[in-house]
Design a protein around this motif. Sequence first.
Motif, PDB file in Angstrom:
ATOM      1  N   VAL A  89       1.291  -0.775  -0.063  1.00 42.51           N
ATOM      2  CA  VAL A  89       0.189  -0.468  -0.247  1.00 42.51           C
ATOM      3  C   VAL A  89       0.946   1.206  -0.749  1.00 42.51           C
ATOM      4  N   ARG A  90       0.503   2.285  -0.401  1.00 45.18           N
ATOM      5  CA  ARG A  90       1.314   3.189  -0.512  1.00 45.18           C
ATOM      6  C   ARG A  90       0.011   4.724   0.587  1.00 45.18           C
ATOM      7  N   PHE A  91       0.461   5.241   1.437  1.00 43.74           N
ATOM      8  CA  PHE A  91       0.723   6.071   2.448  1.00 43.74           C
ATOM      9  C   PHE A  91       1.509   7.772   1.384  1.00 43.74           C
ATOM     10  N   HIS A  92       0.287   8.761   1.428  1.00 43.45           N
ATOM     11  CA  HIS A  92       0.839  10.601   1.139  1.00 43.45           C
ATOM     12  C   HIS A  92       0.362  11.151   2.233  1.00 43.45           C
ATOM     13  N   LEU A  93       1.291  12.171   2.115  1.00 37.26           N
ATOM     14  CA  LEU A  93       1.431  12.837   3.118  1.00 37.26           C
ATOM     15  C   LEU A  93       1.853  12.574   4.652  1.00 37.26           C
ATOM     16  N   MET A  94       3.541  11.384   4.111  1.00 37.00           N
ATOM     17  CA  MET A  94       4.594  10.880   5.543  1.00 37.00           C
ATOM     18  C   MET A  94       5.111  11.984   5.284  1.00 37.00           C
ATOM     19  N   SER A  95       5.545  13.504   4.681  1.00 28.76           N
ATOM     20  CA  SER A  95       5.947  14.860   5.604  1.00 28.76           C
ATOM     21  C   SER A  95       5.675  14.720   7.354  1.00 28.76           C
ATOM     22  N   ASN A  96       3.964  15.011   7.513  1.00 27.17           N
ATOM     23  CA  ASN A  96       3.015  15.257   8.414  1.00 27.17           C
ATOM     24  C   ASN A  96       3.731  14.284   8.911  1.00 27.17           C
ATOM     25  N   VAL A  97       3.693  12.808   8.687  1.00 25.92           N
ATOM     26  CA  VAL A  97       4.087  11.618   9.553  1.00 25.92           C
ATOM     27  C   VAL A  97       5.077  11.571  10.235  1.00 25.92           C
ATOM     28  N   SER A  98       4.779  10.948  11.594  1.00 25.67           N
ATOM     29  CA  SER A  98       6.821  11.081  12.195  1.00 25.67           C
ATOM     30  C   SER A  98       6.220   9.113  12.487  1.00 25.67           C
ATOM     31  N   LYS A  99       5.610   9.241  12.923  1.00 27.31           N
ATOM     32  CA  LYS A  99       4.924   7.291  13.578  1.00 27.31           C
ATOM     33  C   LYS A  99       4.738   6.769  12.746  1.00 27.31           C
ATOM     34  N   ALA A 138      -8.198  -9.488   4.117  1.00 30.37           N
ATOM     35  CA  ALA A 138      -7.883  -8.948   5.748  1.00 30.37           C
ATOM     36  C   ALA A 138      -7.809  -7.436   5.764  1.00 30.37           C
ATOM     37  N   VAL A 139      -8.429  -7.055   7.208  1.00 28.42           N
ATOM     38  CA  VAL A 139      -8.343  -5.687   7.786  1.00 28.42           C
ATOM     39  C   VAL A 139      -7.113  -4.997   7.981  1.00 28.42           C
ATOM     40  N   ILE A 140      -6.460  -3.927   7.953  1.00 25.41           N
ATOM     41  CA  ILE A 140      -5.480  -3.726   8.532  1.00 25.41           C
ATOM     42  C   ILE A 140      -5.391  -2.577   8.997  1.00 25.41           C
ATOM     43  N   ARG A 141      -4.747  -2.531  10.010  1.00 28.27           N
ATOM     44  CA  ARG A 141      -5.559  -1.200  11.436  1.00 28.27           C
ATOM     45  C   ARG A 141      -4.000  -0.731  11.804  1.00 28.27           C
ATOM     46  N   ALA A 142      -4.021   0.800  11.076  1.00 26.63           N
ATOM     47  CA  ALA A 142      -3.321   1.365  10.882  1.00 26.63           C
ATOM     48  C   ALA A 142      -2.751   2.760  12.093  1.00 26.63           C
ATOM     49  N   ARG A 143      -1.480   3.470  12.848  1.00 28.31           N
ATOM     50  CA  ARG A 143      -1.937   4.050  13.466  1.00 28.31           C
ATOM     51  C   ARG A 143      -0.581   4.733  13.232  1.00 28.31           C
ATOM     52  N   CYS A 144      -1.519   6.414  13.343  1.00 27.22           N
ATOM     53  CA  CYS A 144      -0.126   7.288  12.552  1.00 27.22           C
ATOM     54  C   CYS A 144       0.160   9.023  13.555  1.00 27.22           C
ATOM     55  N   PHE A 145       1.385   9.114  13.790  1.00 26.56           N
ATOM     56  CA  PHE A 145       1.154  10.368  14.575  1.00 26.56           C
ATOM     57  C   PHE A 145       1.107  11.269  13.687  1.00 26.56           C
ATOM     58  N   VAL A 146       0.195  11.863  13.493  1.00 24.85           N
ATOM     59  CA  VAL A 146       0.354  13.475  13.114  1.00 24.85           C
ATOM     60  C   VAL A 146       0.982  13.994  13.500  1.00 24.85           C
ATOM     61  N   ASP A 147       2.301  14.855  12.727  1.00 21.57           N
ATOM     62  CA  ASP A 147       2.785  15.569  14.005  1.00 21.57           C
ATOM     63  C   ASP A 147       1.866  17.555  14.194  1.00 21.57           C
ATOM     64  N   ALA A 148       0.925  17.675  12.736  1.00 25.74           N
ATOM     65  CA  ALA A 148       0.003  18.462  12.657  1.00 25.74           C
ATOM     66  C   ALA A 148      -0.672  18.687  14.114  1.00 25.74           C
ATOM     67  N   MET A 149      -1.686  17.543  14.421  1.00 29.28           N
ATOM     68  CA  MET A 149      -2.149  17.460  14.810  1.00 29.28           C
ATOM     69  C   MET A 149      -1.996  17.090  16.471  1.00 29.28           C
ATOM     70  N   GLY A 150      -0.598  16.633  16.228  1.00 24.45           N
ATOM     71  CA  GLY A 150       0.157  16.858  17.977  1.00 24.45           C
ATOM     72  C   GLY A 150      -1.082  14.971  18.735  1.00 24.45           C
ATOM     73  N   ARG A 151      -0.954  14.274  17.744  1.00 27.86           N
ATOM     74  CA  ARG A 151      -1.922  13.183  18.499  1.00 27.86           C
ATOM     75  C   ARG A 151      -1.953  11.941  17.152  1.00 27.86           C
ATOM     76  N   GLU A 152      -1.843  10.362  17.670  1.00 27.18           N
ATOM     77  CA  GLU A 152      -2.107   9.870  17.175  1.00 27.18           C
ATOM     78  C   GLU A 152      -3.301   9.529  16.275  1.00 27.18           C
TER      79      GLU A 152
END
Length: 291
Positions: A89-99, A138-152
Motif C-alpha cells: 500500500v502507499r501512504f501520502h502526506l508522510m511529511s506530516n507523519v512521524s510514527k 484482511a483488515v489492516i489497522r494503521a496508527r499514524c502520529f500526525v505532527d500537525a495534530m499532535g496526536r495519533e
Amino acid sequence: MKHNTLKRISACAAMLMVLVGCLAFHAFADNISSEGASVHASYRHPVTDKIEDSGGESSEALGQSMVTSMVDPQGLLESDAEGNLYLSVRFHLMSNVSKVELAVQKPGDSEWTQPSWESTAKGDDSEDFRIAVPSKDAVIRARCFVDAMGREVVFFVTADQFTAGNPGGFAVLKAGDKPAASASDSKDSAIPDNTVGLVTGGSNKAAAQQTTVSNAKPQQVEISASVWVMFFVLVFCAQLLACLAFWGLKTLVTRFLEQRSQQGTAAFPETQPDEQDLDVDFLDSNWEEKV
C-alpha cells in the motif's frame, strides 16, 4: 564410430542442460504471483463499524476525508511459493507523519496481530509499505502520529477487486525474498517487540493495556520449493550423464577390442594347400604302388 559416439553423448548432455535451464526458470518464475488491487481507507472499522480513533464520532467527517487523501487507491497483492500473502500500500502526506504502527486481522477475528512489514519505496511525500496479511480480505489497522495534530490517528485499510498487473508501480517480491522488517524494527514505529492483539473497537486506553507475550522463536533455515526442485533435477541429470558416460565408454572399449581381434585374424591368414603340391603327392603315391 568413436567420433559419432562422442557426438551423441555431447548432444544428450546439451539437451539435458537446456532442460535444466527451462525447469529452473519455470520453478523460479512460478515462485511469485502478483495482482493489482483496489485499496480502501476507512475511519470506521469496515466490519464492526466502530471508531477507534480518539477523535470519535464528532471527527468522523474530517477523519474520513483525511485518511482517504492519505491512502492511495491502488495496491499490489503478492503470493510467494509457500502461499504467504503480502499487500503493498502507499501512504501520502508522510511529511506530516512521524510514527507508523500496523496490525492485521481476518474479518471476524477479535484480536489484532503484529505482521511483518517493510518500507519498499519513498517519494517526496509518500511511502510504500509491503505488509504480510493473513488473507486477501484482511483488515489492516494503521496508527499514524500526525505532527500537525499532535496526536495519533487510527484508521483501517482493506483491498478488493484484484486484477492482473501492477498499475501502482510497486516494488515486487523476488524469489526467496520475504519482508524481514517488522513494525518493531522500524525507527518510526512505537509497537513493542512482543505485541500480540488489540481488541477491535477498543479505545486508546484499552489499546495501551494490551496483553503482551514473548514471541521470540528460534531462527530457522527455510528452503524454498524451487531449491528442492533444482536439487532433484540436478541429481537426476547427474545420474543420467553418468549412465551415458558409462555406456559410451563401454561401447568404445567393445569396438576397440573387436577391431584388435579383426586385425589379429588378418595378420595370420589361414594357409590353403597348393593344388600343385597336391598333384605331386598324388603322383608320388601312384608311382610307389606301381613299383
